[in-house]
Each structure stands twice: as C-alpha cells, then as structure tokens.
Write a protein that holds these residues in place. Sequence first.
Motif, short mmCIF file in Angstrom:
data_model
loop_
_atom_site.label_atom_id
_atom_site.label_comp_id
_atom_site.label_asym_id
_atom_site.label_seq_id
_atom_site.Cartn_x
_atom_site.Cartn_y
_atom_site.Cartn_z
N MET A 82 37.84 5.13 -152.49
CA MET A 82 39.22 5.58 -152.26
C MET A 82 39.47 5.54 -150.76
N ILE A 83 40.51 4.84 -150.35
CA ILE A 83 40.82 4.77 -148.91
C ILE A 83 42.15 5.47 -148.66
N ASN A 84 42.09 6.59 -147.95
CA ASN A 84 43.30 7.35 -147.60
C ASN A 84 43.81 6.84 -146.25
N LEU A 85 44.76 5.91 -146.34
CA LEU A 85 45.26 5.25 -145.13
C LEU A 85 46.72 5.58 -144.85
N ALA A 86 47.48 5.98 -145.87
CA ALA A 86 48.91 6.27 -145.67
C ALA A 86 49.07 7.33 -144.58
N GLY A 87 50.05 7.13 -143.71
CA GLY A 87 50.26 8.11 -142.66
C GLY A 87 51.57 7.88 -141.95
N ILE A 88 52.04 8.90 -141.26
CA ILE A 88 53.27 8.79 -140.46
C ILE A 88 53.06 9.40 -139.08
N LEU A 89 53.92 8.98 -138.15
CA LEU A 89 53.85 9.51 -136.78
C LEU A 89 55.26 9.67 -136.26
N ASP A 90 55.56 10.84 -135.72
CA ASP A 90 56.84 11.05 -135.06
C ASP A 90 56.53 11.51 -133.65
N PHE A 91 56.70 10.57 -132.70
CA PHE A 91 56.38 10.87 -131.30
C PHE A 91 57.47 11.77 -130.71
N GLY A 92 57.07 12.77 -129.96
CA GLY A 92 58.05 13.63 -129.31
C GLY A 92 57.44 15.00 -129.03
N PHE A 93 58.05 15.71 -128.11
CA PHE A 93 57.53 17.03 -127.76
C PHE A 93 57.78 18.02 -128.91
N LEU A 176 33.61 9.32 -145.62
CA LEU A 176 33.60 8.63 -144.34
C LEU A 176 34.89 8.86 -143.56
N TYR A 177 34.77 8.69 -142.24
CA TYR A 177 35.93 8.90 -141.36
C TYR A 177 36.02 7.76 -140.37
N LEU A 178 37.18 7.14 -140.28
CA LEU A 178 37.41 6.09 -139.29
C LEU A 178 38.53 6.52 -138.36
N ALA A 179 38.27 6.46 -137.06
CA ALA A 179 39.28 6.86 -136.07
C ALA A 179 39.70 5.66 -135.23
N PRO A 180 40.79 4.96 -135.64
CA PRO A 180 41.28 3.87 -134.79
C PRO A 180 41.95 4.44 -133.54
N ARG A 181 42.07 3.61 -132.51
CA ARG A 181 42.93 3.94 -131.37
C ARG A 181 44.27 3.26 -131.63
N ALA A 182 45.15 3.18 -130.62
CA ALA A 182 46.47 2.56 -130.81
C ALA A 182 46.30 1.18 -131.43
N THR A 183 47.10 0.92 -132.45
CA THR A 183 47.02 -0.34 -133.19
C THR A 183 48.43 -0.90 -133.31
N ASP A 184 48.51 -2.21 -133.29
CA ASP A 184 49.82 -2.87 -133.24
C ASP A 184 50.48 -2.90 -134.63
N THR A 185 51.17 -1.82 -135.00
CA THR A 185 51.91 -1.75 -136.26
C THR A 185 53.23 -1.02 -136.03
N ARG A 186 54.04 -0.98 -137.09
CA ARG A 186 55.36 -0.34 -136.95
C ARG A 186 55.24 1.19 -136.92
N LEU A 187 54.04 1.72 -137.12
CA LEU A 187 53.85 3.18 -137.00
C LEU A 187 54.28 3.63 -135.60
N ASN A 188 54.01 2.77 -134.63
CA ASN A 188 54.34 3.08 -133.24
C ASN A 188 55.76 2.59 -132.93
N SER A 189 56.64 3.52 -132.64
CA SER A 189 58.02 3.16 -132.28
C SER A 189 58.00 2.38 -130.95
N ASP A 190 59.14 1.82 -130.59
CA ASP A 190 59.23 1.10 -129.31
C ASP A 190 58.86 2.03 -128.15
N ALA A 191 59.26 3.31 -128.29
CA ALA A 191 58.96 4.28 -127.22
C ALA A 191 57.45 4.46 -127.07
N VAL A 192 56.73 4.53 -128.20
CA VAL A 192 55.26 4.71 -128.14
C VAL A 192 54.61 3.46 -127.55
#
Length: 260
Positions: A82-93, A176-192
């Motif tokens: 089972m791979i739990n990959l779904a996720g969201i990110l909202d950048f901001g203070f 298991l746990y995998l910790a990627p760093r910044a990756t080129d996907t739409r998760l990252n807004s233009d601001a990120v």
Amino acid sequence: MKLNGSTILLTGASGGIGAAVAKALDQQGAQLLLVGRNEQALKTLKKRLSGKHLIVLADINTQEGREQIVQQCTQCNGIDLMINLAGILDFGFFEQQSDHCIEQTLTTNLVSPMLLCHRLIPILKQREEAAIVNVGSTFGSIGHPGFTTYCASKFGLRGFTEALRRELADTSIRVLYLAPRATDTRLNSDAVTALNSALGNKTDSPEQVANELISLVSSNQHQRYMGWPEKLFVWLNALFPSLVHGALIKKIPIIRQFSK
Ligand SMILES: NC(=O)c1ccc[n+]([C@@H]2O[C@H](COP(=O)([O-])OP(=O)(O)OC[C@H]3O[C@@H](n4cnc5c(N)ncnc54)[C@H](OP(=O)(O)O)[C@@H]3O)[C@@H](O)[C@H]2O)c1
C-alpha cells in the motif's frame, strides 16, 4: 519485496509523482489499483501503462471513498503493498491560512492515510510478505516557516510511521517512510517554485522519486531521505536544532515576499 506479480494500492496516482511511480511499478510487472478523484487523469495514465490495472475513483477524505478502496482491495484478492502518496500543500504563513485549509491538510496528509492503514492492515496481514509506504517530506523533519501546517501533517505522518513500524515488527508487514525534497509537480504553486529558486533549493524530477521509492521497497531499509544538502539538514536539525533555526529565520523576509 518482489514487485513482479504483486498487487499494489497507490493513492495519489493521478498526481506528478503518482504517475511516475505507476509507470515504474508497471514496468516491474505489478498490478495496480490507481486511486484518485480525477477520472480523466487516471484514464489517461492507465492508457500509457501496459498491465491490467484498476482505477479506483475515491476521495480518501470520505468514509465512502475509503470503503470503496477497501472493497476493491478485497475484490482483487488482497494487496501486497500500500503506497500512501496522496497529499496537498498550501503555502503561506499560518496566521493567514483558513480553518478549512488547516483541517484539509491535516486530514489529507495524516488522518486519511492513518484511517486507510487501519482498514487495510488486516488485509495486508493475510500475505506472507507485505509493506506500507508512507510518503512524507523533508518538511516532516524540519519545521520551515511558510509551511507550518504542511510540516505538522508530515511530522505527524513520520511519527505515525515510526510507531506503526515498531508495533507491526513481529508481523509480516514492513512499514516504510520516504521523504522526498522539492519535486517538480503541480503540488508546488508558482510562488513555491519561485521561492525554491530564490532560496537556491534544488528540485528533483518525479521519476527520481519513483526510482527511490522502488529502491526502498526492494531494500532492507525502513526509510530514505532524498537530496543533498537536505539529508544533512535533517540530521543537523535533530542533533543541533538551534543551528538550523538560526539559518531558517534569516530567510523569513524572502519567504514573506513569496507568500500570499
Ligand atoms: N512535489 C513536491 O515537492 C513534494 C516534496 C515532498 C513530498 N511530496 C509528497 O509527495 C506526494 C505526492 O505529491 P505530488 O508532488 O505528486 O503532488 P500532486 O501532483 O499535486 O498530486 C497529488 C495527488 O494527491 C491526490 N489527492 C489529493 N487529495 C486527495 C483526496 N482527498 N483524495 C484522493 N486523492 C487525493 C491527487 O488526486 P486528485 O487527482 O484526486 O486531485 C493527486 O493524485 C504528496 O504526499 C506530497 O506531500 C511532494
């Protein structure tokens, strides 16, 4: 774990890293249950793959969606991974984020993967060898200004993974746990993306993350952190948090410039 002939549940399959992971697992000869809410994206992905994979249209944040996932896993005679990959990110203070955004981030990145694990562990236990991969982030180990809610969700996921790994150590399930760093996907807004470039942060491709995930599952290791110097900062933050604190607070003016 042998991937050829295995049955694998993949949430977040319609996303940037998800599509790369699906392609890599397809090449390894695995049968996939591709989970997401975007039917068109999942159909397009399935067409690009050679194996006979199943699409599971489900919102992991609803009880109905999770039950649908469990039902599909049961109908295809169980799963090996089972791979739990779904996720969201909202950048901001943090102060500027809405209650809804805070709740959604914690639910999607932490509570729903936990609830899915809770329902699927009995199914995974039926296999002689099984595994769960939770996809966290460098931000699951380093509290970073501008990403407070996301950090909280990924710190939680890392803690959950570590405790569950120890709890299931005398069973057939590896956690298991995998910790990627910044990756080129739409998760990252233009601001990120602009912030990463202003801060000099390097970005990986989704394919690099997919290769690391497959290498982790095939190894005897429990966790992997991606990227240099990110790995060093994770280590430094654990041992000498004041050093990382000092470096990160100097970046607040730049982070503020890119936040909403
Ligand atoms: N990109 C990065 O810089 C980066 C770095 C470190 C870690 N990560 C982690 O890697 C994972 C994948 O990220 P990505 O970069 O591939 O992001 P992405 O391209 O935005 O994809 C996100 C995926 O999550 C799915 N998803 C979100 N909410 C969902 C819900 N309620 N129910 C079902 N599916 C849902 C989306 O499906 P829909 O099509 O249904 O929206 C999509 O498939 C995330 O956990 C992320 O935190 C990413």
